[in-house]
Enzyme design. Sequence first.
Site, mmCIF file in Angstrom:
data_model
loop_
_atom_site.group_PDB
_atom_site.id
_atom_site.type_symbol
_atom_site.label_atom_id
_atom_site.label_comp_id
_atom_site.label_asym_id
_atom_site.label_seq_id
_atom_site.Cartn_x
_atom_site.Cartn_y
_atom_site.Cartn_z
ATOM 1 N N ASN A 44 44.056 41.559 41.323
ATOM 2 C CA ASN A 44 44.046 41.698 42.783
ATOM 3 C C ASN A 44 45.392 41.870 43.129
ATOM 4 O O ASN A 44 46.388 41.420 42.361
ATOM 5 C CB ASN A 44 43.556 40.453 43.557
ATOM 6 C CG ASN A 44 44.073 39.216 43.221
ATOM 7 O OD1 ASN A 44 44.639 38.868 42.029
ATOM 8 N ND2 ASN A 44 44.175 38.231 44.016
ATOM 9 N N GLU A 76 38.419 43.898 41.199
ATOM 10 C CA GLU A 76 37.316 44.765 40.796
ATOM 11 C C GLU A 76 37.599 46.286 41.185
ATOM 12 O O GLU A 76 37.472 47.267 40.640
ATOM 13 C CB GLU A 76 36.174 44.281 41.303
ATOM 14 C CG GLU A 76 35.593 42.998 40.821
ATOM 15 C CD GLU A 76 36.039 41.899 41.694
ATOM 16 O OE1 GLU A 76 37.187 42.083 42.346
ATOM 17 O OE2 GLU A 76 35.326 40.910 42.252
HETATM 18 N N1 THU Z 1 39.497 38.750 45.176
HETATM 19 C C1 THU Z 1 39.221 39.550 44.156
HETATM 20 O O1 THU Z 1 40.253 40.161 43.805
HETATM 21 N N2 THU Z 1 38.050 39.708 43.764
HETATM 22 C C2 THU Z 1 37.047 38.915 44.426
HETATM 23 O O2 THU Z 1 35.885 39.289 44.158
HETATM 24 C C3 THU Z 1 37.232 37.883 45.425
HETATM 25 C C4 THU Z 1 38.354 37.840 46.014
HETATM 26 C C5 THU Z 1 40.831 38.432 45.706
HETATM 27 C C6 THU Z 1 41.216 38.879 47.322
HETATM 28 C C7 THU Z 1 42.339 38.076 47.466
HETATM 29 O O3 THU Z 1 43.482 38.673 47.073
HETATM 30 C C8 THU Z 1 42.253 36.771 46.741
HETATM 31 O O4 THU Z 1 41.424 36.950 46.043
HETATM 32 C C9 THU Z 1 41.872 35.835 47.821
HETATM 33 O O5 THU Z 1 40.626 36.213 48.433
#
Ligand code: THU
Length: 137
Positions: free
Chosen positions: A42, A55
Amino acid sequence: MDDKQLVALAYEARERAYAPYSHFSVGAALLDVEGRAWQGCNIENAAFGPSVCAERTAFFKAVSEGARDFAAIAVLGGPAGGEIDPYTAPCGVCRQVMREFCNVDRFRIILAASRDEFRSHTLGELLPASFGPENLA
Ligand code: THU
């Protein structure tokens, strides 16, 4: 590549998460049908809206390099600097991105509780009654 190896690549990707606002680090590793693995983390943004999930980072890397057929994705996440939360699942937006490129019955989403404990769901299980490209064909 087996599921354990894909989970290990997701762990590695999580180390590169940029999450200074949520302090929640996520890693993903996407396996294409040719056996290539695409890692993603992320990447948050001070304006919040431009933030992207691990993802989608993995998918957009892969698709932008020409990959189109995918077998599985391993996903894991948890508080930055700590252990992962067991079985962290993809958000709805990421499930819809998967739906664009993946077969609902064959594509597997591997959720991990540790490097050795994981389970997989089909995309159809996590995104039932979905809307996809064939609806616009
Ligand atoms: N996040 C992801 O990268 N993938 C997920 O499936 C759930 C949430 C990230 C987005 C944000 O940077 C952090 O997790 C908190 O929501």
